[in-house]
Design an enzyme around this catalytic site. Structure first.
Site, PDB file in Angstrom:
ATOM      1  N   GLN A   1       0.829  -1.199   0.000  1.00  0.00           N
ATOM      2  CA  GLN A   1       0.000   0.000   0.000  1.00  0.00           C
ATOM      3  C   GLN A   1       0.866   1.251   0.000  1.00  0.00           C
ATOM      4  OE1 GLN A   1      -3.077  -0.928  -0.335  1.00  0.00           O
ATOM      5  NE2 GLN A   1      -3.729   1.149  -0.757  1.00  0.00           N
TER       6      GLN A   1
ATOM      7  N   GLU B   1      -9.504   1.848   4.645  1.00  0.00           N
ATOM      8  CA  GLU B   1      -9.903   1.341   3.327  1.00  0.00           C
ATOM      9  C   GLU B   1      -9.657  -0.171   3.266  1.00  0.00           C
ATOM     10  OE1 GLU B   1      -8.737   1.968  -1.412  1.00  0.00           O
ATOM     11  OE2 GLU B   1      -7.377   2.661   0.162  1.00  0.00           O
ATOM     12  N   HIS B   2      -8.448  -0.596   3.619  1.00  0.00           N
ATOM     13  CA  HIS B   2      -8.093  -2.012   3.660  1.00  0.00           C
ATOM     14  C   HIS B   2      -7.733  -2.395   5.094  1.00  0.00           C
ATOM     15  CE1 HIS B   2      -6.840  -0.573  -0.414  1.00  0.00           C
ATOM     16  NE2 HIS B   2      -7.451  -1.674  -0.805  1.00  0.00           N
TER      17      HIS B   2
ATOM     18  N   ASP C   1      -7.150  -6.656  -4.932  1.00  0.00           N
ATOM     19  CA  ASP C   1      -6.911  -5.650  -5.967  1.00  0.00           C
ATOM     20  C   ASP C   1      -7.107  -6.209  -7.371  1.00  0.00           C
ATOM     21  OD1 ASP C   1      -6.426  -3.548  -4.346  1.00  0.00           O
ATOM     22  OD2 ASP C   1      -4.267  -3.462  -4.632  1.00  0.00           O
TER      23      ASP C   1
ATOM     24  N   HIS D   1     -53.960  15.865   0.736  1.00  0.00           N
ATOM     25  CA  HIS D   1     -53.592  14.488   1.051  1.00  0.00           C
ATOM     26  C   HIS D   1     -54.756  13.789   1.758  1.00  0.00           C
ATOM     27  CE1 HIS D   1     -49.522  15.703   0.059  1.00  0.00           C
ATOM     28  NE2 HIS D   1     -49.068  14.449   0.298  1.00  0.00           N
TER      29      HIS D   1
END
Length: 837
Positions: A662, A731-732, A765, A824
């Site tokens: 990463q 994220e990961h 990935d 309504h």
């Protein structure tokens, strides 16, 4: 396979020097450093193995270009610590037997006594299963007293290579002395399933570029080795001496076969017009890239058109020198990826003009690169004083690549909160640059796209849109690449297809009132695939497959063009597989604007997906906020990030590799390690691996910037680690912990989770099946990664019977009265009045 062994003290073997240099592994015996260096210069081969009795002698041998140095077992053990920084593929060990070799970790084992075949075979099988750190397998080699073609084949069946002394070899097919023909020894372990016994042969040039596919026989291989030329077996005309009539001959450089032994490879220097009978250099059409440039420059040198710029360069050394210096400076000053690629291409052009003018070929350059790659002694590498800027050494800067360290029990709650934050991104300036681009594309359409492509990508296009069906010639891939893409496609499709809501949800909320929900695909979607000089079929797969699964009627893919104006064939192949209707050759904000607003040739889309740099992200945000575009986007984006949790069960090599995978994305990548009750020794092992692996990686310069602002937090319990991870919302998330799968219920915030030691982020990935377009910057608290549901919309419906109207009507009227919405209430009242008459 057979491994020839040359005795440099035996002058009778000198006639075989050239012939044996065609092979990948040749052992040199009884030669000093000067003799071996002379042989390398004479043959051009840097694939020799030879013996050394000390570390000093070994370094000399590696530095002159020897591929592999062989040590006796005792010598190796005495200098083992000094070899720590030398790659395994550069070391072999010679031992009397396989006893006591289990702890010896090198690339090749040469066994003197081959009598215990069962033990050696078992050892070879075990060592082959342990791949080398940079790829490739280990080998075990034996010495035999009486070598025959049959014994070479037999020992290969036990996964053993065989040393064949050059004194037992001959290039003559009809040799009467009992020697082995070199071709017979070479082909003893080759395979063919053809009825005619011919071997499939790929012919490539010195740069491994395919020239054509042919067939070989034992006779043709023997003739090639004897003559040092390309000789093959024609299925119709017999022995075929390439270029004998046309003049397009080939000088043989190298011969080997693939990892399975069922295909030969001839590396040749091609002369004349080319390999193909159509007078092209290859059977796959005209040459391209740097080899085509070299050919053009050589032609210009010999016959340049009057007044041409290239002729001027050859005739004006001062101009050529000035251009090389100018382009080198522009390359050094370039910062954007596409700009760097453009300036590098300019520099290569002028540098190659300098080489061609001096009679230096690309092959000459490659020989020197190979020699330099073999060296293990490294110079400091400092620039000359006139090119150097003063370097201010940072305090505690030891050159070591390492993360900042914290201990959870020693930091304050405020410090912990700061660790959870990402760097502040001020997008104001970027949006101010992006907005005018968006407006010009909205107003100028196709012309604006072409203008921006010329300005930013430096590519002149006649048309920037490719419509389906795509030309097969633009999607040609080698079989290995196509197979890899196809397998990844199948896995990703299978996982994303399972996500689709295929059944209508139907619920009777009360008698006579039925509610339902069903999906419909978003009709038109735009997919942004970063690229240009890069090759990113993985992003095309991750965006295109869920769009196809969802059933989106129109899929528009945008990707920057390459310098020649083409689209990366891997990306175009994926676009074809997912059913894209258009591929837009544009990048950056202009590509986003084209999909958001539409142009004369590019359909307007309803939602835009895909990662990109800060300009692409800003453009997506601008488009989403502009009511004129009526377009949605997948998610906000920030720098890529990973959080790894590791306990004492973790493998330091794997942990470091995952952190670095990463960190190489960019200088702003976020990398975090949570160390759960690690001993100082275990943590130190991870830190050492981070440094050692990083300095061997091609993107080390980027890692040197990202790792120092990344951090490790030590803590005592897994519960503390999971709390920190959920607060960070990575994220990961990678779990290098014991019984990792049982921790998944504790994960509340993460883009994607990688469970256990054999689940690297790289799998997600590329090809495991999950999507790699994920929320960053802490957005995994509220966003999901790209998935099939992002490409559909859910529509609800309700149906009420008269019974349902009667039972629910009073409730609805009362709520409408409370809110003061008389119409309504009336819509219900008129119906109830009819029902209750």
């Amino acid at each position: 396979m057979f491994i020839p062994s040359l005795d440099l003290a035996d002058t009778n073997q000198a006639s075989l020097y050239s012939s044996l240099s065609f092979f990948g592994s040749v052992i040199l015996q009884n030669g000093n450093v000067a003799q071996i260096k002379s042989l390398i210069n004479q043959t051009g081969s840097t694939l020799y193995w030879t013996y050394a009795s000390s570390i000093e002698e070994a370094i000399q041998l590696w530095d002159i270009g020897v591929l592999k140095v062989i040590f006796t077992l005792d010598t190796y053990r005495s200098i083992q610590s000094e070899l720590a920084d030398i790659g395994q593929d550069r070391i072999a060990v010679f031992a009397p037997s396989v006893a006591n070799l289990e702890s010896i970790d090198v690339s090749t084992y040469i066994i003197q006594d081959a009598s215990d075949l069962a033990a050696i075979s078992a050892f070879a099988k075990k060592t082959k299963s342990c791949l080398l750190g940079h790829g490739g397998e280990k080998s075990t080699v034996v010495q035999l007293e009486n070598v025959t073609v049959e014994s070479i084949a037999e020992y290969q069946s036990h996964q053993l290579d065989v040393i064949v002394p050059a004194s037992r070899l001959s290039v003559n097919v009809d040799d009467k002395s009992g020697k082995l023909n070199i071709a017979d020894a070479f082909l003893a372990t080759a395979k063919t399933d053809r009825p005619d016994g011919l071997y499939t042969t790929m012919v490539v040039d010195e740069f491994n570029k395919a020239l054509g596919l042919v067939y070989s026989s034992k006779e043709s291989v023997a003739e090639s080795i004897r003559l040092g030329q390309g000789v093959y077996q024609s299925r119709g005309r017999g022995l075929w001496h390439k270029g004998l009539t046309s003049g397009a001959t080939q000088t043989l450089k190298h011969i080997d076969y693939d990892c399975d032994g069922d295909a030969l490879r001839f590396v040749v220097e091609q002369h004349g017009a080319g390999f193909c009978h159509l007078n092209t250099r290859t059977c796959f059409g005209h040459d391209s890239g740097i080899t085509a440039l070299e050919k053009t420059l050589k032609e210009r040198k010999n016959n340049a058109p009057a007044g041409s710029y290239t002729a001027r360069l050859f005739n004006d050394p001062k101009l050529l020198r000035a251009k090389i210096l100018e382009e080198a400076e522009e390359l050094c000053d370039a910062t954007d990826k596409e700009e760097i690629a453009w300036e590098a291409a300019d520099l290569i052009y002028f540098a190659l003009a300098k080489c061609v003018g001096a009679g230096v070929s690309l092959a000459d350059i490659e020989k020197n690169l190979n020699k330099k790659a073999r060296k293990v002694t490294r110079r400091p590498g400092n620039a000359k004083p006139k090119y150097q800027e003063p370097i201010v050494k940072q305090e505690n800067d030891t050159g070591r690549i390492e993360m900042i360290k914290y201990n959870l029990n020693e930091i304050s709650s405020q410090q912990r909160s700061r660790l959870l934050l990402r760097p502040i991104i001020d997008s104001t300036e970027i949006i101010s640059r992006v907005t005018p681009i968006m407006q010009k594309v909205r107003q100028g359409g196709d012309k604006a796209i072409l203008d921006f492509t010329r300005q930013f990508d430096r590519v002149e296009l006649e048309s920037h849109t490719i419509k389906a069906p795509f030309d097969p010639a633009m999607m040609e891939l080698d079989p290995a690449t196509k197979k890899a893409i196809d397998q990844a496609y199948d896995n990703i499709y299978k996982f994303h297809d399972a996500q689709l809501d295929k059944e209508t949800l139907v619920v009777e909320t009360m008698p006579g009132v039925t509610c339902s929900r069903f999906t419909r695909p978003i009709e038109r979607v735009g997919l942004y695939v970063p690229g240009g000089t890069a090759v990113l079929p993985s992003t095309a797969l991750m965006l295109g497959i869920p769009a196809k699964v969802a059933g989106c009627r129109e899929i528009v893919m945008a990707t920057p063009p390459r310098p020649d104006g083409s689209v990366v064939p891997e990306v175009l192949y994926v676009a074809h597989k997912v059913g894209a209707s258009h591929v837009v050759k544009a990048g950056g904000a202009q590509a986003v604007a084209a999909m958001a607003y539409g142009t004369e040739t590019i359909p307007k889309v309803d939602k835009i997906f895909g990662p990109g740099n800060q300009y692409v992200t800003a453009a997506k945000m601008v488009a989403q906020n502009d009511t004129a575009s009526l377009v949605a986007i997948d998610m906000p984006a920030g720098p890529s990030e990973v959080l790894v949790i590791a306990d004492m069960s973790s493998n330091p090599v794997y942990v470091a590799a995952d952190l670095l995978s990463q960190a190489e994305h960019g200088a702003d990548s976020q990398v975090v390690l949570l160390a759960v009750d690690l001993t100082p020794e275990h943590l130190k092992a991870i830190e050492n691996q981070v440094h050692e692996q990083a300095i061997a990686l091609p993107r080390c310069d980027i890692i040197r910037k990202s790792i120092p602002h990344s951090f490790t937090v030590s803590m005592k319990t897994l519960e503390e680690a999971m709390k920190f991870s959920n607060d960070y919302a990575p994220e990961h998330l990678i779990l290098h912990i014991e019984d990792a799968a049982h921790v998944l219920p504790q994960v509340d915030n993460a883009g994607s989770v990688f469970v256990g030691p054999y689940s690297p982020e790289s799998f997600g990935d590329y090809a495991s099946g999950t999507n790699h377009t994920l929320p960053t910057y802490g957005y995994s608290r509220m966003y999901s990664g790209v998935n099939t549901n992002g490409f559909v919309k859910h529509i609800t419906s309700q149906e009420c019977t008269s019974e349902g109207m009667d039972l629910l009507g009073d409730t609805v009227m009362r709520l409408a009265e409370i809110e003061g919405l008389g119409a309504h209430r009336n819509a219900v009242a008129v119906r109830l009045a009819d029902l209750r008459k």
